[in-house]
Design an enzyme around this catalytic site. Structure first.
Site, PDB file in Angstrom:
ATOM      1  CG  ASN A 173      -8.785  -2.339   1.541  1.00  0.00           C
ATOM      2  OD1 ASN A 173      -8.053  -3.248   1.886  1.00  0.00           O
ATOM      3  ND2 ASN A 173      -8.837  -1.192   2.202  1.00  0.00           N
ATOM      4  CD  GLU A 174      -8.966  -2.641   6.681  1.00  0.00           C
ATOM      5  OE1 GLU A 174      -9.161  -1.416   6.809  1.00  0.00           O
ATOM      6  OE2 GLU A 174      -8.147  -3.269   7.359  1.00  0.00           O
TER       7      GLU A 174
ATOM      8  CD  GLU B 202      -2.881   1.341   2.262  1.00  0.00           C
ATOM      9  OE1 GLU B 202      -3.726   2.249   2.207  1.00  0.00           O
ATOM     10  OE2 GLU B 202      -2.907   0.445   3.115  1.00  0.00           O
TER      11      GLU B 202
ATOM     12  CB  CYS C 299      -7.200   3.214   3.375  1.00  0.00           C
ATOM     13  SG  CYS C 299      -7.675   2.310   4.867  1.00  0.00           S
TER      14      CYS C 299
END
Length: 653
Positions: free
Chosen positions: A371-372, A44, A240
């Site tokens: 994602n998440e 990331e 994120c």
């Protein structure tokens, strides 16, 4: 009396080393195949991982496109040259992907310059060639360009002149500069002199020793650390940043391929997401884009695992949600990505890939959808994506999220939804204390063997608490992760993939800790956590075999955790054992087959579990290997206090 107690304590410690536990290994009854993807990497762009990190560009804000266009730049000499010499032109209405450029207007005998400070602590130079690229157009001829490299004492350590070509349209021109000395905290100065007008769209500087010597490529020392992990997969680009803190700032892969001037920059979610580590100049230039990610995956032998936005921004921030009747462009982006990765050159996006230099498909088999993310909105979006993706590409395995923690109700909700839908792979994330990782090494022992596969997509032990600026990459956190990893390996029929997170961090430009690899602008170092990942990955083996004590898996008994595999490629038994005690542990392992000779014992150990590596002391702790003697069907060894131990034993054919 105290002396007697001391002698008795010492005697007890010595005797404990010779009071052997007996384990049994049954090599003839493998429990599961070890997936090639079991141990991998999660990338990331956080902590300067991309720009200012693995992407080797040394000039920050090289195209003057930052919200504050003079970020990292100063005019030379000081005080500033007269008004009107330098002007930033905003052309966003003409080209939103390349919204600004610098106009340089010179009268006779003007000698002025632009100085760039680089990322964070400044540029670091070695005595190797550096390639400077100037993207410009001449509005009125007569401007001459000279380039200087300055060290931290403002002494010139490199210079070159550039004779501009007669280019009335945008044009890239290169020049090579070789410093006469090494330097850190250095700067670049580009001088303009003469009479004329020049538009400058990009000033770029790269070292010549990039990974595989690719121009405009990646930092070789950082990529080598990734390659040395022998990863089974590379998950990218996050994290994120996939969602962004606003939908408009989400990661859009189509904006990250092709010419640099066509890659639309956005502000990173990490610019202001951590109150204690504000980084207003954290932008994503996408010089490291999706083509480069696929190329990197191929270079290091890792299966590519891209993550796509599912029509939702980061749910920790605004939690913007695109209405379901407006999702089609997002789903199309996902479908087009698979074609870009796998399509032949006769397809639209396969041709695009070929034009970038890679006619052969990247053979992508995995795709993360979200994602998440969590909750009913994600479940609704996910179904629409899944239906269309599976209809066209049934063989691509989809990775689905369960939120950010096992401790929240939405985890249970998403897990039940995904299991009911017979999802391919469920992504679970764990940031917790070392004790939690030790206590939960048996987490997957009871999982449904016929249900979806598990991706432990993000995990790291927190020495203080999650989100704390005090978290450290010390030996205690690393060994606790190793305990957990023995449980992952033991359950390789359920857990198909696992990756530590985050991967990279700049020693002064970080927003999150702990991290696997730390670096500055010149060097880098491996953490104890890195060595744990490496010892598991390079000793992955091919088949899980039972390693038992009194008929039970080794999962905390006598402060030890262990797992075993055989490697059919080398005909070896590989045992991984963690000793979380302050005492040495003597072990005897009985086999069902004779060994074929001496073996090796590799240990990561230190009596001080607070031990860490640093930039100045990168080798405080690292694995050590020794030969061990093996007799017949029995292995005897002693695990040092606070240690991860990997034994490799040759078996008879």
């Amino acid at each position: 009396m105290k002396k007697s107690l001391t002698i008795l304590s010492l005697l007890a410690t010595v005797l404990s080393a010779f009071c052997q536990d007996t384990y049994t290994v049954t090599t003839k009854t493998p429990k599961a195949k070890v997936p090639a993807t079991l141990w991998g990497l999660f990338f990331e762009d956080i902590n300067r991982a991309a720009d200012g990190g693995v992407y080797a560009e040394m000039v920050e804000n090289r195209s003057f496109d930052f919200p504050k266009p003079m970020t990292a730049w100063t005019t030379w000499p000081r005080p500033n040259p007269r008004d009107g010499i330098f002007m930033v032109i905003n052309q966003s209405a003409v080209n939103a992907a390349d919204p600004k450029y610098m106009s340089v207007n010179l009268n006779a005998k003007d000698t002025v310059g632009l100085m760039n400070s680089g990322f964070d602590e400044g540029m670091a130079f070695k005595k190797i060639p550096y390639n400077l690229t100037l993207r410009y157009r001449q509005v009125a001829q007569g401007v001459h360009v000279r380039i200087f490299l300055f060290n931290s004492k403002n002494r010139v350590i490199g210079h070159a002149a550039m004779t501009l070509e007669n280019a009335s349209d945008w044009h890239n021109q290169e020049v090579s500069i070789t410093p006469t000395d090494t330097a850190i905290k250095s700067k670049l100065l580009v001088i303009f002199e003469g009479q004329g007008k020049l538009d400058v769209d990009r000033i770029s500087l790269f070292p010549s020793d990039t990974w595989k010597n690719r121009k405009g490529g990646l930092r070789a020392d950082l990529v080598q650390k990734l390659a040395d992990l022998k990863p089974g997969f590379l998950r990218f680009p996050g994290g994120c940043i996939v969602e962004g803190n606003q939908i408009v700032h989400r990661y859009q892969w189509k904006h990250t391929i092709g010419p640099l001037e066509g890659r639309e920059m956005v502000q990173s979610i990490w610019a202001d997401d951590v109150p204690d580590r504000q980084t207003p100049d954290y932008m994503e230039s996408f010089g490291l884009g999706f083509y480069e990610y696929f190329q990197l995956s191929e270079d290091i032998g890792a299966a590519p695992l891209p993550i796509i936005n599912v029509g939702m921004s980061c749910q920790f921030d605004a939690a913007e949600v695109v209405p379901t009747n407006e999702l089609e462009p997002y789903i199309t982006d996902a479908l087009d990505l698979i074609e870009f990765a796998n399509g032949n050159v006769n397809t639209y996006w396969g041709k695009k890939r070929a034009e970038l230099g890679h006619p052969a498909p990247f053979n992508m088999k995995l795709l993360g959808v979200g994602n998440e993310n969590w909750g009913p909105q994600y479940a609704e979006h996910l179904k629409l994506f899944t239906d269309q993706l599976k209809a066209k590409y049934p063989n691509v395995k989809l990775v689905n999220a369960t939120g950010y923690s096992r401790n929240i109700p939405v985890f249970t909700y998403m897990d039940s939804v995904l299991r009911a839908r017979k999802a391919d792979i469920i992504d679970e994330h764990f940031y917790d204390t070392p004790k939690w990782f030790m206590d939960n090494a048996g987490r997957y022992d009871s999982y449904d063997r016929n249900g979806p596969k598990i991706f432990v997509g993000e995990y790291a032990a927190q020495s203080d608490r999650i989100g704390s600026m005090k978290n450290q990459n010390n030996l205690l956190t690393a060994l606790s992760e190793a305990c957990f990893m023995t449980g992952i390996e033991r359950n390789a029929d359920v857990v198909a993939m696992a990756s530590y997170a985050p991967l990279f961090a700049h020693v002064t430009g970080w927003q999150w800790t702990p991290n696997l690899i730390w670096f500055d602008n010149a060097t880098s170092y491996n953490t104890p956590n890195y060595y744990v990942q490496q010892l598991f990955s390079v000793n992955k083996g091919t088949d899980v075999v039972p390693l038992l004590k009194d008929g039970k898996a080794i999962c905390g008994q006598d402060s030890c955790w262990a797992s075993a595999v055989i490697d059919k490629n080398t005909n070896e038994l590989v045992i991984k054992l963690v000793n979380m005690s302050e005492k040495p542990k003597a072990k005897s392992v009985k086999l069902d087959i004779a060994t074929g000779g001496p073996g090796t014992l590799t240990s990561l150990a230190n009596m001080d579990t607070a031990t860490m590596n640093t930039i100045s002391q990168p080798d405080n702790i690292k694995p050590q290997t020794q030969s061990i003697t093996v007799k017949g069907k029995q292995i005897e060894f002693t695990a040092a206090p606070y240690s991860l131990n990997v034994l490799r034993i040759k078996l008879h054919p």
